[in-house]
Design an enzyme around this catalytic site. Structure first.
Site, PDB file in Angstrom:
ATOM      1  N   HIS A 306       0.992  -0.722  -0.335  1.00 51.64           N
ATOM      2  CA  HIS A 306      -0.235  -0.310  -0.222  1.00 51.64           C
ATOM      3  C   HIS A 306       0.876   1.391   0.298  1.00 51.64           C
ATOM      4  CE1 HIS A 306      -2.834   3.016   0.732  1.00 51.64           C
ATOM      5  NE2 HIS A 306      -4.080   2.039   0.872  1.00 51.64           N
ATOM      6  N   ASP A 363      -8.233  -6.024  -0.360  1.00 51.39           N
ATOM      7  CA  ASP A 363      -8.467  -6.050  -0.936  1.00 51.39           C
ATOM      8  C   ASP A 363      -8.142  -7.620  -0.801  1.00 51.39           C
ATOM      9  OD1 ASP A 363      -9.945  -4.280  -2.651  1.00 51.39           O
ATOM     10  OD2 ASP A 363      -7.851  -3.338  -3.386  1.00 51.39           O
TER      11      ASP A 363
HETATM   12  N1  CMC Z   1       4.235  -7.914  -5.369  1.00 58.34           N
HETATM   13  C1  CMC Z   1       5.626  -7.869  -5.100  1.00 58.34           C
HETATM   14  N2  CMC Z   1       6.172  -6.468  -4.826  1.00 58.34           N
HETATM   15  C2  CMC Z   1       5.685  -5.343  -5.022  1.00 58.34           C
HETATM   16  C3  CMC Z   1       4.474  -5.244  -4.340  1.00 58.34           C
HETATM   17  C4  CMC Z   1       3.817  -6.699  -4.843  1.00 58.34           C
HETATM   18  N3  CMC Z   1       2.870  -6.503  -4.528  1.00 58.34           N
HETATM   19  N4  CMC Z   1       3.391  -3.738  -4.652  1.00 58.34           N
HETATM   20  C5  CMC Z   1       4.790  -3.460  -4.301  1.00 58.34           C
HETATM   21  N5  CMC Z   1       5.718  -3.854  -4.601  1.00 58.34           N
HETATM   22  C6  CMC Z   1       7.939  -4.044  -4.144  1.00 58.34           C
HETATM   23  C7  CMC Z   1       7.645  -2.420  -5.613  1.00 58.34           C
HETATM   24  O1  CMC Z   1       8.170  -3.595  -6.722  1.00 58.34           O
HETATM   25  C8  CMC Z   1       8.428  -1.418  -5.342  1.00 58.34           C
HETATM   26  O2  CMC Z   1      10.237  -2.358  -5.050  1.00 58.34           O
HETATM   27  P1  CMC Z   1      11.585  -1.802  -5.726  1.00 58.34           P
HETATM   28  O3  CMC Z   1      11.506  -0.403  -4.840  1.00 58.34           O
HETATM   29  O4  CMC Z   1      12.624  -2.744  -5.472  1.00 58.34           O
HETATM   30  O5  CMC Z   1      11.416  -1.144  -7.507  1.00 58.34           O
HETATM   31  C9  CMC Z   1       8.513  -1.349  -4.299  1.00 58.34           C
HETATM   32  O6  CMC Z   1       7.708  -2.910  -3.540  1.00 58.34           O
HETATM   33  C10 CMC Z   1       7.523  -0.280  -3.839  1.00 58.34           C
HETATM   34  O7  CMC Z   1       6.939  -0.539  -4.981  1.00 58.34           O
HETATM   35  P2  CMC Z   1       5.392   0.620  -5.271  1.00 58.34           P
HETATM   36  O8  CMC Z   1       4.923   0.042  -5.852  1.00 58.34           O
HETATM   37  O9  CMC Z   1       6.706   1.857  -5.879  1.00 58.34           O
HETATM   38  O10 CMC Z   1       4.564   1.594  -4.084  1.00 58.34           O
HETATM   39  P3  CMC Z   1       3.387   2.154  -4.229  1.00 58.34           P
HETATM   40  O11 CMC Z   1       3.253   2.343  -3.414  1.00 58.34           O
HETATM   41  O12 CMC Z   1       3.760   2.978  -5.368  1.00 58.34           O
HETATM   42  O13 CMC Z   1       2.603   1.311  -4.954  1.00 58.34           O
HETATM   43  C11 CMC Z   1       0.461   0.014  -4.984  1.00 58.34           C
HETATM   44  C12 CMC Z   1       1.555   0.637  -4.061  1.00 58.34           C
HETATM   45  C13 CMC Z   1      -1.022  -0.503  -3.919  1.00 58.34           C
HETATM   46  C14 CMC Z   1       0.580  -0.482  -5.900  1.00 58.34           C
HETATM   47  C15 CMC Z   1       1.594  -1.627  -4.690  1.00 58.34           C
HETATM   48  O14 CMC Z   1       1.731  -2.042  -3.049  1.00 58.34           O
HETATM   49  C16 CMC Z   1       0.752  -3.127  -5.459  1.00 58.34           C
HETATM   50  O15 CMC Z   1       1.432  -2.817  -7.184  1.00 58.34           O
HETATM   51  N6  CMC Z   1       0.432  -4.076  -5.326  1.00 58.34           N
HETATM   52  C17 CMC Z   1      -0.292  -4.770  -5.108  1.00 58.34           C
HETATM   53  C18 CMC Z   1      -1.431  -4.248  -5.766  1.00 58.34           C
HETATM   54  C19 CMC Z   1      -2.889  -3.998  -4.690  1.00 58.34           C
HETATM   55  O16 CMC Z   1      -2.687  -4.960  -4.018  1.00 58.34           O
HETATM   56  N7  CMC Z   1      -3.533  -2.623  -4.711  1.00 58.34           N
HETATM   57  C20 CMC Z   1      -4.202  -2.634  -3.794  1.00 58.34           C
HETATM   58  C21 CMC Z   1      -3.990  -1.701  -2.751  1.00 58.34           C
HETATM   59  S1  CMC Z   1      -5.195  -1.550  -2.146  1.00 58.34           S
HETATM   60  C22 CMC Z   1      -6.761  -0.827  -2.792  1.00 58.34           C
HETATM   61  C23 CMC Z   1      -6.737   0.626  -2.929  1.00 58.34           C
HETATM   62  O17 CMC Z   1      -5.916   1.347  -2.014  1.00 58.34           O
HETATM   63  O18 CMC Z   1      -7.279   0.415  -3.694  1.00 58.34           O
END
Ligand code: CMC
Length: 422
Positions: A306, A363
């Site tokens: 998140h 989720d």
């Molecule tokens: N699985 C594997 N690696 C992950 C994941 C994951 N679910 N989430 C983040 N990472 C890694 C990502 O690859 C990155 O690694 P590095 O720093 O080595 O490049 C690091 O963690 C930070 O990720 P980010 O994408 O820069 O973080 P963010 O804050 O921009 O993204 C997120 C948050 C929710 C988009 C992401 O965690 C994700 O894609 N999660 C899976 C989708 C999901 O479950 N979404 C629902 C979110 S909660 C409900 C809502 O808000 O609607």
């Protein structure tokens, strides 16, 4: 230590910027930065940018805490209904008995749909994704309601009534249930909001719909948990539309489209699809975790991580308990729930996820509950939208009352310098 000004130097020149204090957060007000220094700020994804002052909800991502109008989500979930929560978000305080009655009755006044919407729905192919249908129909509502002229309060009641009807009709069309008023909405005004919603989804002709309190309670709790989450992508979208004076219906329609994305609300559908894939491919959890850790592979473990929570998502803890309770009370044996629990246990011990502070989010378990209720996978995000509606509307209302300026970020242009066509 509190300070009202921060000093900083750029190329030997000293500048002062005012500090803005909220209840918990502090920010440097950079609105005059370019005028005074020639610099703008650069923050892709708005990771460190406050776009507004808001008093609706607050997330402490480090501690894993969520407040609605100051009340912890754990108290709201035990003491309030979804409709009380909606009132709280929209009006700032919990309702007394008379206020709650008025609020509920006003919503019921709008429990109908014009014939033209039925005709439009009839023309939409049933295979089209329900989020696309919901977003389109919500925008189309504008044509039947002059939301600029209409009493502002009525718009909120209208949408709280209409979104469940549109969602139910979308579901019914998809599964081939009749969509006529007689079966779906007639005589529903004696029901509470969530029972009405369930009846509109599942009632069949010539059979009285039996309310199952386990399911109603679980759905009410899910709606509460989704009701607001400060400046998430869809809420910010709704606020941005409101900032250019788009009407409430088109603003919420845009919010629904934003929510559809798989990294946002669409994750609930993606989680169940992922869990099914893991199960159908032999249940080798480790293999899927390795895939998620592999930098060359775009795959992510859906339902983990998140932007704000760097600790447990408090909503995920509650959803897990609700899922276990529903599955147990309905006497279902669900291999997907067992797999989800096993996956969570393994992930929480994995250094990759520990270091990156990736915990289960809301989720991760919600789809398991929807599935137990008989809601198809591609309707999961619609259920999220139904819950998020009061939050979207509260933010839209707040930004209008505050007369916020048009939302319009800047950019760092990296294209060609001026050139001529020869
Ligand atoms: N699985 C594997 N690696 C992950 C994941 C994951 N679910 N989430 C983040 N990472 C890694 C990502 O690859 C990155 O690694 P590095 O720093 O080595 O490049 C690091 O963690 C930070 O990720 P980010 O994408 O820069 O973080 P963010 O804050 O921009 O993204 C997120 C948050 C929710 C988009 C992401 O965690 C994700 O894609 N999660 C899976 C989708 C999901 O479950 N979404 C629902 C979110 S909660 C409900 C809502 O808000 O609607």
């Amino acid at each position: 230590m509190c300070c009202s000004i921060v000093n900083f130097d750029i190329n030997g020149c000293n500048y002062k910027l005012p500090v803005v204090y909220g209840t918990y957060e502090k920010a440097i007000n950079i609105s005059q930065l370019r005028e005074n220094t020639g610099f703008i700020t650069f923050d892709p994804g708005f990771k460190n940018t406050g776009i507004t002052k808001s008093s609706i909800s607050f997330i402490d991502g480090e501690k894993g805490k969520l407040l609605y109008r100051g009340y912890p989500i754990e108290q709201i979930i035990n003491k309030c209904s979804f409709i009380e929560t909606s009132y709280l978000l929209l009006n700032g305080e919990l309702p007394n008995t008379a206020q709650l009655k008025y609020f509920s009755e006003k919503i019921k006044e709008f429990n109908f749909l014009s014939q033209e919407i039925y005709q439009i729905l009839d023309k939409i192919p049933a295979f089209y994704h329900p989020m696309g249908i919901l977003s389109s129909l919500t925008c189309i509502l504008t044509a039947f309601t002059d939301s600029i002229q209409e009493e502002e309060e009525d718009m909120y009641f209208n949408l709280l009534a209409k979104l469940p009807i549109l969602s139910a009709l979308t579901y019914r069309k998809k599964v081939g249930l009749p969509t006529d008023y007689e079966v779906v909405s007639k005589n529903n005004n004696n029901l509470d909001y969530t029972s009405n919603l369930l009846k509109m989804f599942f009632s069949v002709p010539k059979k009285s719909y039996q309310i199952n309190p386990v399911i109603t309670d679980a759905l009410d709790k899910l709606l509460i948990l989704h009701a607001d989450h400060e400046q998430n992508c869809s809420t910010t979208t709704v606020r941005l539309l409101g900032s250019v004076h788009a009407n409430l219906f088109s603003s919420v329609s845009a919010g629904i489209s934003a929510l559809w994305g798989r990294l946002h609300g669409g994750a609930n559908q993606a989680v169940i699809e992922m869990l099914e894939n893991i199960l159908n491919s032999g249940g080798n959890i480790k293999k899927w975790i390795e895939k998620a850790k592999d930098k060359k592979n775009p795959f992510r473990l859906m339902g983990f991580g998140h932007r704000i929570y760097k600790n447990f998502d408090p909503r995920a803890k509650i959803v897990k308990k609700v899922a276990e309770n529903v599955i147990q009370k309905l006497g279902i044996s669900d291999p997907i729930l067992e797999l989800a629990k096993e996956l969570e246990e393994i992930v929480l011990k994995e250094p990759y996820f520990i270091e990156k502070k990736l915990y289960p989010n809301i989720d991760f378990y919600s789809g398991i509950i929807y599935q137990a209720m008989g809601i198809p996978k591609d309707m999961f995000t619609v259920m999220f939208a139904l819950g998020r509606l009061p939050g979207w509307m509260a933010h839209w209302k707040e930004m209008r009352l505050n007369r916020e300026p048009i939302g319009r970020p800047r950019q760092i242009y990296i294209g060609y310098k001026k050139r001529n066509i020869h």
